[in-house]
Every structure is written in C-alpha cells, then in structure tokens.
Design a protein around this motif. Structure first.
Motif, short mmCIF file in Angstrom:
data_model
loop_
_atom_site.label_atom_id
_atom_site.label_comp_id
_atom_site.label_asym_id
_atom_site.label_seq_id
_atom_site.Cartn_x
_atom_site.Cartn_y
_atom_site.Cartn_z
N VAL A 126 3.52 11.87 46.42
CA VAL A 126 4.36 10.68 46.92
C VAL A 126 4.49 9.51 45.72
O VAL A 126 3.72 9.95 44.78
CB VAL A 126 3.38 10.13 48.22
CG1 VAL A 126 3.31 11.19 49.26
CG2 VAL A 126 2.03 9.46 47.74
N GLY A 127 4.99 8.45 46.31
CA GLY A 127 5.61 7.41 45.11
C GLY A 127 6.64 6.81 45.60
O GLY A 127 7.44 7.20 46.60
N PRO A 128 6.99 5.58 44.98
CA PRO A 128 8.05 4.92 45.29
C PRO A 128 9.34 5.72 44.66
O PRO A 128 9.48 6.49 43.84
CB PRO A 128 7.85 3.53 44.47
CG PRO A 128 7.06 3.87 43.36
CD PRO A 128 6.15 4.99 43.69
N THR A 129 10.57 5.24 44.87
CA THR A 129 11.78 5.84 44.63
C THR A 129 11.93 5.72 43.02
O THR A 129 11.33 4.85 42.58
CB THR A 129 13.00 5.29 45.33
OG1 THR A 129 14.11 5.96 44.89
CG2 THR A 129 13.08 3.79 45.00
N ALA A 130 12.34 6.86 42.35
CA ALA A 130 12.57 6.98 40.86
C ALA A 130 11.32 6.87 40.13
O ALA A 130 11.03 6.65 38.91
CB ALA A 130 13.43 5.57 40.33
N ARG B 80 18.80 4.50 37.41
CA ARG B 80 19.14 5.64 38.23
C ARG B 80 20.45 5.28 39.09
O ARG B 80 21.25 6.21 39.24
CB ARG B 80 18.07 5.95 39.06
CG ARG B 80 18.18 7.42 39.73
CD ARG B 80 16.99 7.94 40.42
NE ARG B 80 16.68 7.27 41.79
CZ ARG B 80 15.68 7.93 42.37
NH1 ARG B 80 15.35 9.25 42.12
NH2 ARG B 80 15.45 7.49 43.40
N VAL B 81 20.28 4.15 39.71
CA VAL B 81 21.64 3.83 40.39
C VAL B 81 22.92 3.80 39.53
O VAL B 81 24.07 4.44 39.89
CB VAL B 81 21.67 2.39 40.79
CG1 VAL B 81 23.17 1.74 41.48
CG2 VAL B 81 20.62 2.12 41.97
N GLU B 82 22.71 3.55 38.32
CA GLU B 82 23.98 3.62 37.34
C GLU B 82 24.38 5.11 37.13
O GLU B 82 25.37 5.43 37.05
CB GLU B 82 23.58 2.84 35.95
CG GLU B 82 23.38 1.50 36.15
CD GLU B 82 24.62 0.50 36.19
OE1 GLU B 82 25.96 1.16 36.11
OE2 GLU B 82 24.49 -0.69 36.72
N VAL B 83 23.37 5.75 36.99
CA VAL B 83 23.57 7.21 36.80
C VAL B 83 24.20 7.82 37.98
O VAL B 83 25.16 8.69 37.97
CB VAL B 83 22.31 7.93 36.32
CG1 VAL B 83 22.28 9.63 36.46
CG2 VAL B 83 21.80 7.59 34.86
N ASN C 265 27.64 9.84 38.34
CA ASN C 265 27.65 11.19 38.87
C ASN C 265 28.52 11.49 39.98
O ASN C 265 28.55 12.83 40.41
CB ASN C 265 26.13 11.77 38.93
CG ASN C 265 25.40 11.96 37.66
OD1 ASN C 265 26.01 12.04 36.44
ND2 ASN C 265 24.04 12.11 37.82
N GLY C 266 29.17 10.40 40.62
CA GLY C 266 29.98 10.56 41.67
C GLY C 266 29.55 9.98 43.04
O GLY C 266 29.90 10.66 43.91
N LEU C 267 28.51 9.14 43.21
CA LEU C 267 28.16 8.56 44.30
C LEU C 267 29.12 8.06 45.01
O LEU C 267 29.31 7.96 46.33
CB LEU C 267 27.06 7.48 44.11
CG LEU C 267 26.44 6.64 45.48
CD1 LEU C 267 25.80 8.13 46.34
CD2 LEU C 267 25.41 6.06 45.02
#
Length: 314
Positions: free
Chosen positions: A8-12, A204-207, A211-213
């Motif tokens: 477990v753990g936070p996002t990213a 990660r948001v930028e990536v 990547n096509g979000l």
C-alpha cells in the motif's frame, strides 16, 4: 508463515513496481487493490499496469467491470477472498497491490457487511447526527472511513448515503470496526518525503497527459458516460469539467495535480491510522526494499512483526 502480503501507499509511490518485483522473488500472484482499476477502458488515468510491465506475473481483478457499472467494497471483499484461496491452492503467494485502504482493510480483517445496506435505523441516526453536528463534520467522518471518496461537503444526500454503506460493516461494542485478522498478513507501506512525493505526482500527471489521458477521457465523455461511480475518479472528473467548458485545459490539469496531492495525503493518513503497516522508504529502490521485506519475513512471526510495525510509525 505469512500467507498474504499487501503493498500500500500513496499514489505515485511505486507500489506497482515493488509488487511485481516481490512477486518474482517470492513466487506470488498480484491482486488489484485499487478501486478504479477494475474498470475497462480506464487505463491511463488509473495508472493501470500494462502487459509489458507485468514481468510475467499473473494479475487479478483488473478490467472486471464496464465504466457504467457500480462496484462496492463488499463485492471486492468477496472476490478477493475467493482469489486468495485460489492462489494459495496453486502454492503461490497472494500479493494485494493498491492504494484503496478500505478495500484492503475489508479483505484482511473481519470487516462484515449487513445484508441490507439501506438500514432504516442507521439512516435515521445519520440524519439526526447531521442535524446535530453539521455537514462539515459529517463529511470529515466519511473521509475518515474512506479517504478516496470524492463527494462535496454540500452534497449531504450523497455523503449520508456513503456513510450508510461504510458504516453497515459490523462494529465492536466500542463502535470501532472489527479488526480481527483473517490471514497471517503483512502490510507493507511505501513512504517518502512529502515534497518529493508531490513532485512525483505532478510529473506523473504530465506523463499521463503525454500518453493520451485527454483522449481516454474524451472517449468516455463522447460515449455519454455521466453520473456514474467511475468518472468521479481523480483524473476523469477534472477533464470532464474541461469538456463541459467549466475549466480551461490548464485549469483542469492543475486541479488534477492538486486533487492527486490531496488524495495522497488522505491515503497516508488512512494507512497510518487504520492498518498495521511496515513502512519502507520508497526512494531506496525495489531491490533494497525486497531484501528488507524478505529478511523481515524470515526473522519475525506475526506478533513480532506488529511490534516492529509500530516502531516504524513513530
């Protein structure tokens, strides 16, 4: 011997990569522990593991629902416990990987659900409590039970409904949710300095955008997907606001980053307060952390592990 591990753990924070490496070393199979990765066609925004990243490890409970279908923690509990038994029968180690704390908790501990979640007495009690303490306090109560829920404090109807479902779990006499372990489990949490985590989230948001979000969300939007559980997820609701003309793309991306950082903070609060977690340094690298986890497993029984986990929380 440990019979179930949860990462477990936070996002990213790197849960996916650590889970795969641990499964390779320990002969494991991975069970999805993220409430949004169950949905088909929602890959980029949920950071869903891709086939080429799996390292030959079997992954379970990905892409099991359409985006317009609902899914509850009670359903998740039942499915995962069945998968754990199936994996163990093959002589493999079940490894749950994901950041949805309530989902993990409901599987590993004696968290029971009433047959009828729409309990009229509970609904009456919650309404009375709302009138007594106000909407902000009720919203905080909801987030304490499940930090991943994204409902505005002003939407009291949905807040009360969420609480009704969450609190339908059987409680002890002192009012806390039952915490008797169902397995000889080890819960490993990934942590890192807050500033470093937030930087990774923004990157990660930028990536994801590269990547096509945007195109992924546009496909859901164009298919008329509205007012369903899946698109309330971070990464989707912000871009829906862009397509609705409420925000510019730059504003939507900034909200996505900000909401992701807030979610990470809530995740950490949940794991630290609700679960017995062995914390490891996410910046140390998977090789070092796998060695640390393996050594920890070899040297300690369950009671000793819980004592050591308490030390890591201080």
């Amino acid at each position: 011997m440990v019979d179930v591990i949860a990462i477990v753990g936070p996002t990213a924070s790197g849960k996916t990569a650590l889970g795969i490496e641990l499964a390779i070393q320990l002969g494991g199979e991975i069970i999805n522990g993220d409430s949004m990765q169950i949905y088909r066609g929602m890959d980029i925004g949920t950071a869903k593991v891709q086939l080429e990243e799996m390292g030959g490890i079997i992954h379970h409970l990905l892409d099991i629902r359409e985006p317009d279908e609902s899914f509850s923690v009670a359903e998740y509990q039942q499915l995962v416990r069945s998968k754990i038994a199936e994996i163990q029968q093959r002589g493999k180690l079940p490894i749950i990987v994901g950041g949805t704390g309530l989902y993990v908790q409901s599987v590993l501990f004696d968290y029971r659900f009433a047959e009828d979640q729409a309990d009229s007495q509970l609904r009456h009690d919650l309404q009375a409590e709302l009138e007594r303490v106000g909407k902000e306090r009720m919203h905080l109560k909801m987030l304490a039970l499940d930090p991943a829920i994204d409902i505005h404090p002003n939407n009291t109807r949905r807040v009360l409904r969420a609480l009704e479902i969450l609190l339908s779990g059987e409680q002890k006499e002192d009012g806390s949710l039952a915490q008797s372990p169902m397995y000889n489990e080890l819960i490993v949490g990934l942590d890192m300095p807050r500033a470093q985590l937030y930087k990774r989230i923004d990157q990660r948001v930028e990536v994801m955008m590269q990547n096509g979000l945007l195109e992924e969300v546009k496909g859901l939007y164009d298919n008329g997907l509205r007012d369903v559980q899946s698109i309330k997820a971070i990464g989707y609701k912000e871009l829906y606001a862009y397509f609705d003309g409420i925000d510019s793309l730059e504003e939507a991306i900034e909200k996505l980053k900000r909401n992701s950082r807030k979610y990470a903070k809530r995740q950490l609060t949940y794991f630290r307060n609700k679960l017995p977690v062995l914390w490891v340094d996410a910046t140390a690298g998977n090789e070092k952390n796998v060695k640390e986890i393996t050594r920890f497993l070899q040297e300690t029984d369950r009671n000793r592990r819980i004592e050591q986990m308490a030390i890591t929380k201080r």
